[in-house]
Design a protein around this motif. Structure first.
Motif, PDB file in Angstrom:
ATOM      1  N   LEU A  56       6.242  -5.031   2.822  1.00 52.71           N
ATOM      2  CA  LEU A  56       6.830  -4.471   1.596  1.00 52.71           C
ATOM      3  C   LEU A  56       6.953  -2.955   1.696  1.00 52.71           C
ATOM      4  N   PRO A  57       7.873  -2.375   0.926  1.00 52.77           N
ATOM      5  CA  PRO A  57       7.968  -0.910   0.905  1.00 52.77           C
ATOM      6  C   PRO A  57       6.722  -0.316   0.229  1.00 52.77           C
ATOM      7  N   GLY A  58       6.362   0.875   0.639  1.00 52.51           N
ATOM      8  CA  GLY A  58       5.152   1.508   0.111  1.00 52.51           C
ATOM      9  C   GLY A  58       5.370   2.148  -1.249  1.00 52.51           C
ATOM     10  N   LYS A  62       9.677  -2.384  11.581  1.00 53.88           N
ATOM     11  CA  LYS A  62      10.039  -0.995  11.882  1.00 53.88           C
ATOM     12  C   LYS A  62       9.006  -0.042  11.300  1.00 53.88           C
ATOM     13  N   THR A  63       8.493   0.850  12.158  1.00 48.69           N
ATOM     14  CA  THR A  63       7.509   1.838  11.710  1.00 48.69           C
ATOM     15  C   THR A  63       8.130   3.223  11.829  1.00 48.69           C
ATOM     16  N   SER A  64       7.488   4.204  11.188  1.00 46.90           N
ATOM     17  CA  SER A  64       8.015   5.559  11.254  1.00 46.90           C
ATOM     18  C   SER A  64       6.956   6.573  10.827  1.00 46.90           C
ATOM     19  N   PRO A  82       7.353   8.845   5.725  1.00 48.86           N
ATOM     20  CA  PRO A  82       7.106   7.846   4.695  1.00 48.86           C
ATOM     21  C   PRO A  82       8.404   7.301   4.115  1.00 48.86           C
ATOM     22  N   GLY A  83       8.368   6.090   3.598  1.00 48.35           N
ATOM     23  CA  GLY A  83       9.538   5.497   2.950  1.00 48.35           C
ATOM     24  C   GLY A  83      10.416   4.710   3.901  1.00 48.35           C
ATOM     25  N   LYS A  84       9.868   4.345   5.067  1.00 52.63           N
ATOM     26  CA  LYS A  84      10.670   3.632   6.075  1.00 52.63           C
ATOM     27  C   LYS A  84      11.082   2.235   5.582  1.00 52.63           C
ATOM     28  N   THR A  85      10.120   1.467   5.121  1.00 52.33           N
ATOM     29  CA  THR A  85      10.411   0.106   4.673  1.00 52.33           C
ATOM     30  C   THR A  85      10.916   0.146   3.231  1.00 52.33           C
ATOM     31  N   ALA A 138      -8.561   3.509  11.108  1.00 53.27           N
ATOM     32  CA  ALA A 138      -9.982   3.766  11.360  1.00 53.27           C
ATOM     33  C   ALA A 138     -10.204   4.616  12.614  1.00 53.27           C
ATOM     34  N   ASP A 139      -9.260   4.554  13.546  1.00 53.95           N
ATOM     35  CA  ASP A 139      -9.406   5.343  14.787  1.00 53.95           C
ATOM     36  C   ASP A 139      -9.276   6.838  14.540  1.00 53.95           C
ATOM     37  N   LYS A 140      -8.722   7.211  13.398  1.00 51.52           N
ATOM     38  CA  LYS A 140      -8.490   8.631  13.121  1.00 51.52           C
ATOM     39  C   LYS A 140      -9.688   9.314  12.458  1.00 51.52           C
ATOM     40  N   GLY A 146       0.862  -1.193   0.000  1.00 51.17           N
ATOM     41  CA  GLY A 146       0.000   0.000   0.000  1.00 51.17           C
ATOM     42  C   GLY A 146       0.884   1.224   0.000  1.00 51.17           C
ATOM     43  N   ARG A 147       0.247   2.394  -0.039  1.00 52.33           N
ATOM     44  CA  ARG A 147       1.016   3.641  -0.084  1.00 52.33           C
ATOM     45  C   ARG A 147       1.962   3.752   1.093  1.00 52.33           C
ATOM     46  N   SER A 148       3.000   4.487   0.859  1.00 43.95           N
ATOM     47  CA  SER A 148       3.939   4.810   1.912  1.00 43.95           C
ATOM     48  C   SER A 148       3.181   5.452   3.068  1.00 43.95           C
ATOM     49  N   ASN A 149       3.460   5.016   4.286  1.00 38.40           N
ATOM     50  CA  ASN A 149       2.865   5.634   5.473  1.00 38.40           C
ATOM     51  C   ASN A 149       1.415   5.212   5.762  1.00 38.40           C
ATOM     52  N   VAL A 150       0.878   4.269   4.974  1.00 35.34           N
ATOM     53  CA  VAL A 150      -0.526   3.875   5.163  1.00 35.34           C
ATOM     54  C   VAL A 150      -0.711   3.035   6.433  1.00 35.34           C
ATOM     55  N   GLY A 151       0.425   2.462   6.926  1.00 36.65           N
ATOM     56  CA  GLY A 151       0.327   1.702   8.174  1.00 36.65           C
ATOM     57  C   GLY A 151       0.579   0.207   8.022  1.00 36.65           C
ATOM     58  N   LYS A 152       1.352  -0.193   7.018  1.00 38.90           N
ATOM     59  CA  LYS A 152       1.633  -1.621   6.794  1.00 38.90           C
ATOM     60  C   LYS A 152       2.392  -2.231   7.979  1.00 38.90           C
ATOM     61  N   SER A 153       3.506  -1.600   8.323  1.00 40.66           N
ATOM     62  CA  SER A 153       4.337  -2.161   9.393  1.00 40.66           C
ATOM     63  C   SER A 153       3.589  -2.131  10.731  1.00 40.66           C
ATOM     64  N   SER A 154       2.840  -1.078  10.972  1.00 35.29           N
ATOM     65  CA  SER A 154       2.063  -0.976  12.225  1.00 35.29           C
ATOM     66  C   SER A 154       1.004  -2.069  12.299  1.00 35.29           C
TER      67      SER A 154
HETATM   68  P1  GTP Z   1       6.385   2.794   4.888  1.00 35.21           P
HETATM   69  O1  GTP Z   1       7.162   1.650   5.436  1.00 35.21           O
HETATM   70  O2  GTP Z   1       7.120   4.070   4.948  1.00 35.21           O
HETATM   71  O3  GTP Z   1       5.826   2.501   3.529  1.00 35.21           O
HETATM   72  O4  GTP Z   1       5.112   3.042   5.864  1.00 35.21           O
HETATM   73  P2  GTP Z   1       4.088   2.002   6.513  1.00 35.21           P
HETATM   74  O5  GTP Z   1       2.938   1.803   5.594  1.00 35.21           O
HETATM   75  O6  GTP Z   1       4.780   0.777   6.974  1.00 35.21           O
HETATM   76  O7  GTP Z   1       3.525   2.832   7.756  1.00 35.21           O
HETATM   77  P3  GTP Z   1       3.913   2.699   9.309  1.00 35.21           P
HETATM   78  O8  GTP Z   1       3.347   1.445   9.871  1.00 35.21           O
HETATM   79  O9  GTP Z   1       5.365   2.950   9.473  1.00 35.21           O
HETATM   80  O10 GTP Z   1       3.047   3.892   9.932  1.00 35.21           O
HETATM   81  C1  GTP Z   1       3.148   5.211   9.481  1.00 35.21           C
HETATM   82  C2  GTP Z   1       2.622   6.151  10.549  1.00 35.21           C
HETATM   83  O11 GTP Z   1       1.216   5.971  10.736  1.00 35.21           O
HETATM   84  C3  GTP Z   1       3.250   5.933  11.925  1.00 35.21           C
HETATM   85  O12 GTP Z   1       3.424   7.184  12.549  1.00 35.21           O
HETATM   86  C4  GTP Z   1       2.208   5.090  12.658  1.00 35.21           C
HETATM   87  O13 GTP Z   1       2.251   5.264  14.064  1.00 35.21           O
HETATM   88  C5  GTP Z   1       0.909   5.646  12.098  1.00 35.21           C
HETATM   89  N1  GTP Z   1      -0.161   4.641  12.096  1.00 35.21           N
HETATM   90  C6  GTP Z   1      -0.138   3.449  11.465  1.00 35.21           C
HETATM   91  N2  GTP Z   1      -1.299   2.773  11.644  1.00 35.21           N
HETATM   92  C7  GTP Z   1      -2.067   3.542  12.436  1.00 35.21           C
HETATM   93  C8  GTP Z   1      -3.395   3.396  12.993  1.00 35.21           C
HETATM   94  O14 GTP Z   1      -4.119   2.412  12.795  1.00 35.21           O
HETATM   95  N3  GTP Z   1      -3.843   4.441  13.752  1.00 35.21           N
HETATM   96  C9  GTP Z   1      -3.119   5.553  13.994  1.00 35.21           C
HETATM   97  N4  GTP Z   1      -3.658   6.511  14.733  1.00 35.21           N
HETATM   98  N5  GTP Z   1      -1.868   5.724  13.493  1.00 35.21           N
HETATM   99  C10 GTP Z   1      -1.353   4.735  12.735  1.00 35.21           C
END
Ligand code: GTP
Ligand code: MG
Length: 197
Positions: A76-78, A51-53, A56-59, A144-146, A30-38
């Motif tokens: 995967l990377p976004g 690893k999360t961040s 964007p562009g962490k992974t 969804a919490d946002k 999915g897009r960079s920063n969408v929350g894959k790693s989280s």
């Molecule tokens: P890349 O590896 O850069 O492609 O990003 P990613 O898709 O792995 O996103 P990552 O999990 O690093 O999360 C990006 C940001 O969104 C971080 O600051 C997370 O804390 C935040 N985040 C991710 N998921 C959620 C969620 O469900 N709720 C909230 N409130 N924040 C989230």
């Protein structure tokens, strides 16, 4: 299914360096920063696994994890990170396309979509590619919490309305929040069902 163990294995620049394709595999994209790693950390109940961040562009590589000694999970990377050069983007596309099309044990790709936004062209285009390559996928609406529940369901509805323009069948989907652990049980039940076929 409950995750009883989840371990990081390897980060590979291309799929040939990945672990032997001897177990069912699920990838998150999915897009960079969408929350894959989280999301991966939420499923595994381990905030330190992937690893999360906030940036964007962490992974950057294909990251393999082994879960319950039974299946592979892949972070995967976004895509769609604006600050990336054309060159880096092409490399990303090649790496991902090769992985997605050639990884023989890949049984489902979770495509993550930010649940706060209306349908984005870049996500719809990515799904069209998956369709063309005949790769099975499921949609996950994140963060969804946002947003209010009402807004999220409106966005989900709008997204599938757009998909219906080109798709005859719509994929299964989940709504998740990494912070509130929303969608965890359903997503894991789906993986369990898919593994056991
Ligand atoms: P890349 O590896 O850069 O492609 O990003 P990613 O898709 O792995 O996103 P990552 O999990 O690093 O999360 C990006 C940001 O969104 C971080 O600051 C997370 O804390 C935040 N985040 C991710 N998921 C959620 C969620 O469900 N709720 C909230 N409130 N924040 C989230
Ligand atoms: Mg990541």
């Amino acid at each position: 299914m409950k995750i009883t163990s989840a371990e990081y294995l390897i980060s590979s620049p291309d799929f040939t360096k990945a672990p032997p394709p001897d177990k069912p595999e699920f990838a998150f994209i999915g897009r960079s920063n969408v929350g894959k790693s989280s999301l991966i950390n939420m499923l595994a109940d381990n905030q330190k696994l992937a690893k999360t961040s906030g940036t964007p562009g962490k992974t950057q590589l294909i990251n393999h994890f082994i879960v319950n000694n039974e299946w592979y999970l892949v972070d995967l990377p976004g895509y769609g990170f604006a600050k990336v050069s054309q060159n880096a983007r092409n490399r990303w596309e090649q790496m991902i396309e090769n992985y997605l099309r050639k990884r023989e044990n890949l049984i489902n790709v979770f495509v993550l979509i930010d649940g706060r936004h209306s349908p984005q062209k870049i996500d719809l285009e990515f799904m069209n590619k998956l369709g063309k390559w005949e790769i099975p996928f499921t949609v996950v609406f994140t963060k969804a919490d946002k947003e209010t529940q009402k807004m999220v369901s409106q966005n989900v509805k709008a997204f599938f309305a757009e998909m219906r323009e080109t798709w005859q069948f719509l994929p299964e989907y989940f709504v998740t929040s990494a912070t509130k652990k929303t969608g965890k049980d359903k997503l894991l039940a789906f993986i369990d069902k898919t593994i056991r076929g």
